[in-house]
Scaffold this active site. Structure first.
Site, PDB file in Angstrom:
ATOM      1  NE  ARG A   1      -2.926   0.399   3.357  1.00 17.18           N
ATOM      2  CZ  ARG A   1      -2.181   0.534   4.473  1.00 17.18           C
ATOM      3  NH1 ARG A   1      -1.389   1.578   4.623  1.00 17.18           N
ATOM      4  NH2 ARG A   1      -2.233  -0.380   5.409  1.00 17.18           N
TER       5      ARG A   1
ATOM      6  CE1 TYR B   1     -16.561  11.578 -15.926  1.00 17.81           C
ATOM      7  CE2 TYR B   1     -15.795  11.484 -13.664  1.00 17.81           C
ATOM      8  CZ  TYR B   1     -16.314  10.862 -14.778  1.00 17.81           C
ATOM      9  OH  TYR B   1     -16.586   9.517 -14.733  1.00 17.81           O
TER      10      TYR B   1
ATOM     11  CG  ASP C   1      -9.654  16.212 -14.630  1.00 19.86           C
ATOM     12  OD1 ASP C   1      -8.934  15.670 -15.492  1.00 19.86           O
ATOM     13  OD2 ASP C   1     -10.666  15.667 -14.163  1.00 19.86           O
TER      14      ASP C   1
HETATM   15  C1  LIG Z   1     -13.109   9.732 -16.339  1.00 21.62           C
HETATM   16  C2  LIG Z   1     -12.759  11.059 -15.792  1.00 21.62           C
HETATM   17  C3  LIG Z   1     -12.493  11.238 -14.434  1.00 21.62           C
HETATM   18  C4  LIG Z   1     -12.647  10.124 -13.412  1.00 21.62           C
HETATM   19  O1  LIG Z   1     -11.717   9.120 -13.584  1.00 21.62           O
HETATM   20  P1  LIG Z   1     -11.989   7.574 -13.206  1.00 21.62           P
HETATM   21  O2  LIG Z   1     -10.711   6.908 -13.570  1.00 21.62           O
HETATM   22  O3  LIG Z   1     -13.171   7.131 -14.006  1.00 21.62           O
HETATM   23  O4  LIG Z   1     -12.265   7.558 -11.739  1.00 21.62           O
HETATM   24  C5  LIG Z   1     -12.105  12.485 -14.003  1.00 21.62           C
HETATM   25  N1  LIG Z   1     -11.998  13.534 -14.867  1.00 21.62           N
HETATM   26  C6  LIG Z   1     -12.258  13.394 -16.177  1.00 21.62           C
HETATM   27  C7  LIG Z   1     -12.115  14.579 -17.081  1.00 21.62           C
HETATM   28  C8  LIG Z   1     -12.648  12.164 -16.685  1.00 21.62           C
HETATM   29  O5  LIG Z   1     -12.922  12.044 -17.990  1.00 21.62           O
END
Ligand SMILES: *Cc1c(COP(=O)(O)O)cnc(C)c1O
Length: 378
Positions: free
Chosen positions: A47, A99, A173
């Site tokens: 972990r 998202y 993001d």
């Molecule tokens: C898919 C996505 C996420 C979340 O990611 P997961 O791996 O599905 O938990 C976050 N931000 C964006 C822009 C995404 O497309």
């Protein structure tokens, strides 16, 4: 070294014992210690530390000009762990087009623990300046956004955020752009956040997430939370993402080349109302996109003149574009966000148009993809 070289080699040396060129999948939870309290090379428990994960984390850091990479079990696990930097009473300022799963986590999970959230249109950085409060600890940007492909000027927002007396962290993001197209840390962000499930993995066969930071103190706090909260990816998943990253530059170039052609064709189609793609001149942030991204990426959204019904019909009619959630794989996917990935935003400030169709343009031959779409639209 250049990005393409780092993508293949960073963090990955041939195995010193066997010479294995590819990073071994260290499928172990624990490690023999050389004496009581004397773990070998720092490895105690998976972990906390695992060699396959370490290779991936070092590779991720190298792709953003150094610093620290942290891998998580999913993109939302990365988001969750980052939010654990905050305490009850803290405020997060987020884009009003993030998202759907991020929005759901903010509203349905973190709000219960005393965090407060405000959503603004970050495409105008002035909105960020106006909404910052003395308790704002994180500004959460997504650019381009999922699914509306809105683009925010990262550098402009970074300047506003870092000039504010409460010194919030700027998280971006960067899932849609990937570090190949866009470098948030270089543009002034404190954290680059990823769903590795998408383009980094690139083959729709693994779920994972990541955060990359430059500040060693922030990296230490996140590494503590990564271990203390435990949302880590397994070694097999790390191996798959490492393998995916090796071809990230060639895949992204092809995704973008095909997407730009398809976006242009859609824009001229009589059944299509509006096309959203960052590198189309008609995009409202075309200039910003051109300045901060290497190319427009592989994601296209478009609205249809026939409303929700037309969107559903097109999404159910394609043959090569598979009707499925997720994105960023070598294969082309199609979906209706309002009814699928972004259902959780229904009735909220983040609701997406019902007649919106989202494409993840794969790396099949572009002529086949165009023919498939034209037939479905017809
Ligand atoms: C898919 C996505 C996420 C979340 O990611 P997961 O791996 O599905 O938990 C976050 N931000 C964006 C822009 C995404 O497309």
């Amino acid at each position: 070294m250049k990005f393409e070289t780092l993508a293949i080699h960073a963090g990955q040396e041939p195995d010193p014992q066997t010479g294995a060129v590819m990073t071994p999948i260290y499928q172990t939870s624990t490690y023999k210690q050389d004496g009581v309290g004397r773990p070998r090379n720092g490895y105690e428990y998976s972990r906390t530390q695992n060699p396959t994960r370490a290779a991936l984390q070092d590779c991720l850091a190298a792709l953003e000009g150094g610093g620290f990479g942290l891998a998580f079990a999913s993109g939302l696990a990365a988001t969750h762990t980052i939010l654990q930097l905050l305490s009850s009473g803290d405020h997060v300022l987020a884009g009003n087009d993030v998202y759907g799963g991020t929005f759901r986590q903010f509203e349905k999970v973190h709000r219960r623990f005393g965090l407060d959230f405000t959503y603004v249109d970050t495409t105008d950085p002035e909105n960020v300046a106006e909404a910052l409060t003395p308790t704002t600890r994180i500004v959460w940007l997504e650019t381009p956004t999922n699914p509306l492909l809105s683009v925010t000027d990262i550098r402009a927002v970074a300047e506003i955020v870092h000039a504010h007396p409460s010194r919030p962290l700027l998280a971006v993001d960067n899932t849609f752009a990937t570090p190949y197209l866009q470098q948030p840390l270089e543009l002034g962000a404190d954290l680059a956040v990823y769903s590795m499930t998408k383009y980094l993995g690139g083959h729709s066969d693994v779920v994972g997430g990541a955060a990359v930071v430059r500040d060693p103190a922030l990296a230490e706090r996140l590494a503590f939370l990564q271990n203390a909260s435990g949302a880590v990816p397994g070694p097999m998943d790390c191996f798959l993402v490492l393998r995916g990253i090796k071809t990230l530059p060639v895949r992204m170039d092809r995704h973008a080349e095909s997407a730009l052609r398809i976006a242009s064709i859609l824009e001229a189609h009589p059944r299509v109302e509006r096309v959203l793609y960052p590198f189309l001149e008609s995009h409202s942030q075309f200039g910003v996109a051109r300045a901060q991204m290497r190319n427009g990426g592989g994601m296209i959204s478009f609205t249809l003149k026939g409303g929700r019904e037309a969107a559903v019909r097109v999404a159910e009619a394609t043959k090569i574009f598979t009707l499925a959630e997720s994105l960023g794989g070598v294969e082309s996917l199609i979906e209706v966000p309002a009814a699928m990935t972004h259902l959780s935003t229904q009735g909220s400030q983040l609701e997406v148009p019902a007649n919106l169709v989202r494409l993840s343009v794969g790396i099949e031959h572009v002529d086949d993809l165009i023919a498939d779409l034209e037939e479905a639209l017809g």
